[in-house]
Design an enzyme around this catalytic site. Structure first.
Site, mmCIF file in Angstrom:
data_model
loop_
_atom_site.group_PDB
_atom_site.id
_atom_site.type_symbol
_atom_site.label_atom_id
_atom_site.label_comp_id
_atom_site.label_asym_id
_atom_site.label_seq_id
_atom_site.Cartn_x
_atom_site.Cartn_y
_atom_site.Cartn_z
ATOM 1 N N GLY A 224 7.049 -3.547 1.805
ATOM 2 C CA GLY A 224 5.879 -3.411 0.864
ATOM 3 C C GLY A 224 5.916 -4.388 -0.228
ATOM 4 N N TYR B 110 2.472 13.376 -2.143
ATOM 5 C CA TYR B 110 2.966 12.152 -2.597
ATOM 6 C C TYR B 110 4.082 12.486 -3.356
ATOM 7 C CZ TYR B 110 3.374 8.064 -5.122
ATOM 8 O OH TYR B 110 3.955 6.854 -5.864
HETATM 9 N N1 LIG Z 1 1.263 1.730 -9.125
HETATM 10 C C1 LIG Z 1 1.848 2.999 -9.257
HETATM 11 O O1 LIG Z 1 1.264 3.636 -10.407
HETATM 12 C C2 LIG Z 1 3.076 3.406 -8.968
HETATM 13 C C3 LIG Z 1 3.654 4.562 -9.606
HETATM 14 C C4 LIG Z 1 4.956 5.112 -9.166
HETATM 15 C C5 LIG Z 1 5.410 4.751 -7.820
HETATM 16 N N2 LIG Z 1 4.713 3.784 -7.045
HETATM 17 C C6 LIG Z 1 5.298 3.314 -5.920
HETATM 18 O O2 LIG Z 1 5.593 1.760 -5.920
HETATM 19 C C7 LIG Z 1 5.494 1.332 -4.535
HETATM 20 C C8 LIG Z 1 4.427 0.024 -4.638
HETATM 21 O O3 LIG Z 1 3.279 0.538 -5.014
HETATM 22 P P1 LIG Z 1 2.166 -0.461 -5.479
HETATM 23 O O4 LIG Z 1 1.655 0.285 -6.735
HETATM 24 O O5 LIG Z 1 2.465 -1.888 -5.699
HETATM 25 O O6 LIG Z 1 1.250 -0.229 -4.421
HETATM 26 P P2 LIG Z 1 0.468 -1.485 -3.363
HETATM 27 O O7 LIG Z 1 0.190 -2.544 -4.351
HETATM 28 O O8 LIG Z 1 -0.598 -0.668 -2.579
HETATM 29 O O9 LIG Z 1 1.996 -2.115 -2.638
HETATM 30 C C9 LIG Z 1 2.215 -1.274 -1.469
HETATM 31 C C10 LIG Z 1 2.792 -2.099 -0.482
HETATM 32 O O10 LIG Z 1 3.419 -1.469 0.387
HETATM 33 C C11 LIG Z 1 3.024 -1.925 1.628
HETATM 34 N N3 LIG Z 1 2.971 -0.673 2.596
HETATM 35 C C12 LIG Z 1 2.143 0.699 2.512
HETATM 36 N N4 LIG Z 1 2.576 1.204 3.527
HETATM 37 C C13 LIG Z 1 3.332 0.386 4.473
HETATM 38 C C14 LIG Z 1 4.247 0.654 5.657
HETATM 39 N N5 LIG Z 1 3.839 1.749 6.263
HETATM 40 N N6 LIG Z 1 5.181 -0.337 6.349
HETATM 41 C C15 LIG Z 1 5.149 -1.502 5.243
HETATM 42 N N7 LIG Z 1 4.663 -1.727 4.346
HETATM 43 C C16 LIG Z 1 3.706 -0.773 3.631
HETATM 44 C C17 LIG Z 1 1.407 -2.154 1.264
HETATM 45 O O11 LIG Z 1 1.049 -3.272 2.189
HETATM 46 P P3 LIG Z 1 0.084 -2.702 3.509
HETATM 47 O O12 LIG Z 1 -0.619 -1.542 3.067
HETATM 48 O O13 LIG Z 1 -0.555 -3.781 4.062
HETATM 49 O O14 LIG Z 1 0.961 -2.292 4.545
HETATM 50 C C18 LIG Z 1 1.822 -3.143 0.127
HETATM 51 O O15 LIG Z 1 2.582 -4.368 0.370
HETATM 52 C C19 LIG Z 1 4.966 2.500 -3.828
HETATM 53 O O16 LIG Z 1 6.147 3.049 -3.195
HETATM 54 C C20 LIG Z 1 4.391 3.508 -4.674
HETATM 55 O O17 LIG Z 1 4.246 4.825 -4.288
HETATM 56 C C21 LIG Z 1 3.567 3.039 -7.742
#
Ligand SMILES: NC(=O)c1ccc[n+]([C@@H]2O[C@H](COP(=O)([O-])OP(=O)(O)OC[C@H]3O[C@@H](n4cnc5c(N)ncnc54)[C@H](OP(=O)(O)O)[C@@H]3O)[C@@H](O)[C@H]2O)c1
Length: 248
Positions: A14, A151
Site C-alpha cells: 500500500g 474496519y
Molecule cells: N487515513 C487515515 O485517516 C487512516 C487512519 C488510520 C489508519 N489508516 C490506515 O493507514 C493505511 C494507509 O491508508 P491511507 O490513508 O494512506 O490510504 P490510501 O491513500 O487509500 O492508501 C492505501 C494504499 O493501500 C493500497 N491497497 C489497498 N488495498 C490493497 C491490497 N489489497 N493490496 C495491495 N495494496 C492495497 C492502495 O492502493 P490500491 O487501492 O491501488 O491497491 C494504496 O496504495 C491503511 O491501512 C489504513 O487503514 C489510515
C-alpha cells in the site's frame, strides 16, 4: 547531521498513495532502497511519476496468495534481504452495521488482516537479525466509532498480531511494532464514501481530535521510521499518532 538510511532495504505494501507513499519518499530521500506495492494502475503510475524511478513499484494485491509469492521472489531478486517490512495496505468501508454485507466484511478482512498476516509470513524469511516489521493499525481499534465496526475489528486483530508476531520473531532478532494513525487526510475516506458523507466524517474528526486538526501523512511517516530503525528496545507496541484522540 540528518540521519541516513543508506542502502537499507524497505518494502511498503500500500505504498502507492497516502501514508505509504509519503513514507516511501521519506526513506528514499534518506538513501534507502524501496519497493512499494498497490493494485490500481492509476495509483501505480502516479507513484512511479512521483518517486521518479527511484523505487521499485509493483502491482501486487496483499489479498492474493499468488501475488504474495511473486512479491517475495521480486524482493529477493531486487534486494536479497529486507531491513524493513511496512505492512500498510488497507481499505475502509464505513457503513451502519445493519447495512454491512458479508462481501464488505470479507473484503476488509482479506486485505487488512489476513493479507497482512500472510504478507509478513512470506517476507519474514528475507529479514535478517536486526530487521523490523511495522504494521498499520488505526485508533479506531480502541474506540467505539459508529459505522466502523468491520474496519475497527480488522485493525484490532492487527494490533493483536503485533504482539504475537513480536513474541514469535523475537528469537530471530526481528522487532514488530504497529503505528496507529488517527484521522489523516489521505483521501482514503473520499475513495470509499460519497463525497458528502466523507466530508461530514472529516469535519466530525477535526472537531473530535483534541488537537483540533487532521494529521499529516508526514507525521505518520516519521513514526514509522522511528519504530523501524530508531526504537531498538521496543517490540510488540502500538504507537498512536492521533493528536491525542485515543489517549486524552
Ligand atoms: N487515513 C487515515 O485517516 C487512516 C487512519 C488510520 C489508519 N489508516 C490506515 O493507514 C493505511 C494507509 O491508508 P491511507 O490513508 O494512506 O490510504 P490510501 O491513500 O487509500 O492508501 C492505501 C494504499 O493501500 C493500497 N491497497 C489497498 N488495498 C490493497 C491490497 N489489497 N493490496 C495491495 N495494496 C492495497 C492502495 O492502493 P490500491 O487501492 O491501488 O491497491 C494504496 O496504495 C491503511 O491501512 C489504513 O487503514 C489510515
Amino acid at each position: 547531521m540528518a540521519t541516513t538510511y543508506e542502502d537499507k532495504t524497505v518494502v511498503i505494501t500500500g505504498g502507492t498513495s497516502g501514508i505509504g507513499l509519503t513514507t516511501a519518499e521519506r526513506l528514499l530521500d534518506a538513501g534507502a532502497r524501496v519497493l512499494v506495492t498497490g493494485r490500481s494502475k492509476d495509483a501505480l503510475d502516479a507513484a512511479r511519476e512521483r518517486l521518479g524511478g527511484r523505487a521499485v513499484v509493483l502491482q501486487s494485491d496483499v489479498a492474493a496468495a499468488a501475488d504474495r509469492e511473486v512479491l517475495a521472489e521480486r524482493v529477493k531478486g531486487e534486494f536479497g534481504s529486507l531491513d524493513l517490512l511496512f505492512a500498510n495496505a488497507g481499505v475502509t468501508r464505513h457503513a451502519p452495521f445493519e447495512q454491512v454485507t458479508e462481501e464488505q466484511f470479507d473484503e476488509t478482512f482479506a486485505t487488512n488482516t489476513k493479507g497482512l498476516y500472510f504478507t509478513v509470513q512470506k517476507l519474514v524469511p528475507l529479514i535478517p537479525e536486526g530487521g523490523s516489521v511495522v504494521l498499520t493499525t488505526s485508533v479506531a481499534n480502541v474506540m467505539g466509532l459508529p459505522m466502523t465496526g468491520v474496519y475497527s475489528a480488522s485493525k484490532a486483530a492487527v494490533r493483536s498480531m503485533a504482539r504475537t508476531l513480536a513474541a514469535e520473531l523475537l528469537p530471530r532478532g526481528i522487532r514488530v511494532n504497529a503505528v496507529s494513525p488517527g484521522p489523516i487526510d489521505t483521501g482514503i475516506l473520499q475513495r470509499s464514501q460519497p463525497p458528502e458523507v466523507a466530508e461530514k466524517m472529516l469535519a466530525g474528526y477535526r472537531e473530535s481530535v483534541p488537537m483540533k486538526r487532521l494529521g499529516r501523512e508526514e507525521e505518520i511517516a516519521r513514526a514509522v521510521v522511528f519504530l523501524a530503525f530508531g526504537a531498538t528496545f521496543t517490540t510488540g507496541t502500538e504507537l498512536a499518532v492521533d493528536g491525542g484522540g485515543s489517549q486524552l
